[in-house]
Motif scaffolding. Structure first.
Motif, PDB file in Angstrom:
ATOM      1  N   LEU A  37      51.321  38.361  48.279  1.00 13.69           N
ATOM      2  CA  LEU A  37      49.885  37.986  48.434  1.00 13.69           C
ATOM      3  C   LEU A  37      49.114  39.276  48.373  1.00 13.69           C
ATOM      4  N   VAL A  38      49.379  40.377  48.741  1.00 17.00           N
ATOM      5  CA  VAL A  38      48.380  41.637  48.793  1.00 17.00           C
ATOM      6  C   VAL A  38      48.635  42.366  47.488  1.00 17.00           C
ATOM      7  N   THR A  39      49.801  41.870  46.590  1.00 19.07           N
ATOM      8  CA  THR A  39      49.980  42.851  45.670  1.00 19.07           C
ATOM      9  C   THR A  39      48.922  42.651  44.484  1.00 19.07           C
ATOM     10  N   ASN A  40      48.518  43.418  43.915  1.00 24.31           N
ATOM     11  CA  ASN A  40      47.633  43.231  42.860  1.00 24.31           C
ATOM     12  C   ASN A  40      48.180  42.986  41.521  1.00 24.31           C
ATOM     13  N   GLN A  41      47.887  41.877  40.977  1.00 23.89           N
ATOM     14  CA  GLN A  41      48.474  41.773  39.558  1.00 23.89           C
ATOM     15  C   GLN A  41      47.295  41.218  38.426  1.00 23.89           C
ATOM     16  N   SER A  42      46.075  41.663  38.836  1.00 23.19           N
ATOM     17  CA  SER A  42      45.349  40.951  37.961  1.00 23.19           C
ATOM     18  C   SER A  42      44.149  41.994  37.458  1.00 23.19           C
ATOM     19  N   VAL A  43      43.848  42.960  38.628  1.00 18.95           N
ATOM     20  CA  VAL A  43      42.736  43.786  38.282  1.00 18.95           C
ATOM     21  C   VAL A  43      43.302  44.994  37.644  1.00 18.95           C
ATOM     22  N   LEU A 140      38.023  38.804  51.980  1.00 20.19           N
ATOM     23  CA  LEU A 140      38.545  40.092  52.284  1.00 20.19           C
ATOM     24  C   LEU A 140      39.024  40.856  50.961  1.00 20.19           C
ATOM     25  N   VAL A 141      38.612  41.542  50.364  1.00 18.70           N
ATOM     26  CA  VAL A 141      38.823  42.329  49.112  1.00 18.70           C
ATOM     27  C   VAL A 141      40.140  43.323  49.355  1.00 18.70           C
ATOM     28  N   THR A 142      40.914  43.131  48.583  1.00 13.99           N
ATOM     29  CA  THR A 142      42.185  43.925  48.425  1.00 13.99           C
ATOM     30  C   THR A 142      42.176  44.848  47.455  1.00 13.99           C
ATOM     31  N   THR A 143      41.601  44.484  46.070  1.00 14.01           N
ATOM     32  CA  THR A 143      41.555  45.536  45.051  1.00 14.01           C
ATOM     33  C   THR A 143      40.440  45.010  44.127  1.00 14.01           C
ATOM     34  N   ALA A 144      39.727  46.116  43.757  1.00 13.75           N
ATOM     35  CA  ALA A 144      38.536  45.669  43.015  1.00 13.75           C
ATOM     36  C   ALA A 144      38.112  47.044  42.024  1.00 13.75           C
ATOM     37  N   ASN A 145      37.443  46.771  40.801  1.00 13.66           N
ATOM     38  CA  ASN A 145      36.967  47.756  39.908  1.00 13.66           C
ATOM     39  C   ASN A 145      35.478  47.412  39.903  1.00 13.66           C
ATOM     40  N   ILE A 338      38.481  50.280  43.846  1.00 15.21           N
ATOM     41  CA  ILE A 338      38.813  50.129  45.282  1.00 15.21           C
ATOM     42  C   ILE A 338      40.131  49.608  45.787  1.00 15.21           C
ATOM     43  N   ARG A 339      40.842  50.103  46.693  1.00 19.09           N
ATOM     44  CA  ARG A 339      42.000  49.444  47.304  1.00 19.09           C
ATOM     45  C   ARG A 339      41.893  49.322  48.857  1.00 19.09           C
ATOM     46  N   LEU A 340      42.570  48.359  49.402  1.00 22.11           N
ATOM     47  CA  LEU A 340      42.650  48.077  50.806  1.00 22.11           C
ATOM     48  C   LEU A 340      43.812  48.950  51.285  1.00 22.11           C
ATOM     49  N   THR A 341      43.725  49.828  52.044  1.00 23.23           N
ATOM     50  CA  THR A 341      44.916  50.683  52.429  1.00 23.23           C
ATOM     51  C   THR A 341      44.534  50.803  54.099  1.00 23.23           C
TER      52      THR A 341
END
Length: 395
Positions: A37-43, A140-145, A338-341
């Motif tokens: 669920l938290v792995t980016n596959q679209s951004v 909750l933002v996990t990944t963004a440009n 932006i990545r959530l870490t």
């Protein structure tokens, strides 16, 4: 009831619990679903490796926070609601205190020679936030440009996580001598996780992933002992040791995966209708090194009813804070990814617990409280209701 009979009752109860908690055959574990669920596959970040590393670190931090609340959840205090002592002047066994003691904070008094108790508790944890970030509203933002000259990202993944845990704990203890007792606590957990990840690109939203997981089983079993070092008229000092065995399934976030040992010091003041208790302890092994502390005040409102207030604190030497981290996009000029870490800071959890204990009749005591967090670190619920029933054997 003899001591041998009590031991047989405990063994039978644990055997039945083990059968109930036997793992069922299932596919993905709770940890697998969380990572998915938290792995980016679209951004389009331009760095699959960074995405993967951030997702693994984030899911591991959430998993640790969940284990801290489920697998290593503080269990009820070892002594039952009733504690007894031999009164030499009367030549008979009498209650050693007027109130029924705290819920989680240990008291220096022990159960009394050949005195035993059994109890069961239930609590439901409805997690609503992760390190201060809302989990259930899709924010909750996990990944963004995001362009550096714009105030909001143009391409963003947001996560929704619904996490609930119901915990029923069977516990018991027996006084070996007037100064020493041994006991156990066996938590049974039903964990449910549902989540979705939604990508929003220039205002248009697309669901990228949905997943759910269920796990039911025994969490980490606790075996413990407490020794009363000093027992004065109103002051007591004791030392305690808890061994937490890795009986919970680690991949389903029900167990820490390794044995831990907790050493504690206990101090108590007993004065008529009022008692005060303080604890301090250190845990080695298991999930992580942990320093715990607690304090409680109990007031006897009536001979059958006690009011209790507790404060519990846990400092866990493990990454517990999730923060957004920005980095320049490797291929798009003027774009920040932006990545959530997790950061490297430790996890500090503080809660207060107002509650009551009510003697229903004979040696049955019903207790209830509400756990309210004072900190936002890790996974938190707005409040956690707790109910327990304690029965003293062999009165």
């Amino acid at each position: 009831m003899t001591t041998t009979t009590r031991v047989r009752v405990w063994i039978g109860a644990l055997a039945g619990l083990a059968l109930i908690c036997a793992p069922s055959v299932h596919g993905q574990t709770v940890a697998d679903v969380l990572t998915f669920l938290v792995t980016n596959q679209s951004v389009a970040t331009g760095s699959v490796e960074r995405d993967r590393d951030a997702a693994l670190a984030t899911s591991d931090t959430i998993s640790r926070a969940l284990r801290a609340n489920v697998a290593t959840l503080p269990v009820s205090a070892s002594s039952g609601a009733f504690v007894y002592r031999l009164n030499p002047a009367l030549g008979t066994v009498v209650r050693a205190t007027q109130n029924f003691g705290p819920f989680f904070t240990e008291r220096a008094l022990t159960a009394g020679r050949h005195r035993a108790s059994l109890g069961v508790t239930y609590q439901h944890l409805h997690f609503t936030s992760l390190d201060g970030h809302s989990l259930r509203d899709g924010s909750l933002v996990t990944t963004a440009n995001q362009f550096t000259d714009e105030s909001a990202p143009f391409d963003v993944d947001r996560l929704t996580l619904n996490i609930d845990a119901s915990v029923a704990t069977l516990y018991g203890n027996v006084g070996v001598t007037d100064h020493m007792e041994i006991g156990f606590a066996a938590p049974l957990v039903a964990l449910a996780l549902d989540g979705s990840r939604v990508n929003t690109y220039r205002g248009r939203a697309f669901t990228q992933a949905t997943a759910s997981a269920r796990a039911t089983g025994l969490a980490d079993l606790v075996v413990r002992t407490k020794y009363n070092v000093f027992d004065g008229d109103s002051v007591g000092i004791a030392a305690a040791a808890d061994v937490r065995l890795p009986t919970g399934r680690r991949d389903d976030l029900l167990g820490s995966g390794s044995t831990s040992v907790k050493f504690s010091g206990v101090g108590s003041l007993e004065s008529g209708r009022t008692s005060a208790h303080a604890n301090g302890g250190v845990t080695l092994g298991g999930l992580a090194t942990e320093i715990s502390y607690g304090g409680a005040v109990a007031l006897t409102a009536t001979p059958r009813f006690s009011l209790i207030g507790e404060l519990l604190g846990r400092w866990i030497d493990s990454s517990g804070h999730i923060v957004p981290v920005s980095a320049a996009h490797p291929a798009l000029a003027g774009v920040q990814t932006i990545r959530l870490t997790p950061d490297s800071s430790s996890l500090h959890i503080v809660t207060i617990l107002p509650g009551f204990k009510w003697n229903l009749g004979n040696t049955w005591v019903l207790g209830g409280n509400v756990s309210i967090p004072l900190t936002t670190a890790g996974l938190t619920a707005r409040f956690t209701p707790f109910i327990g029933l304690d029965y003293a054997l062999g009165r």
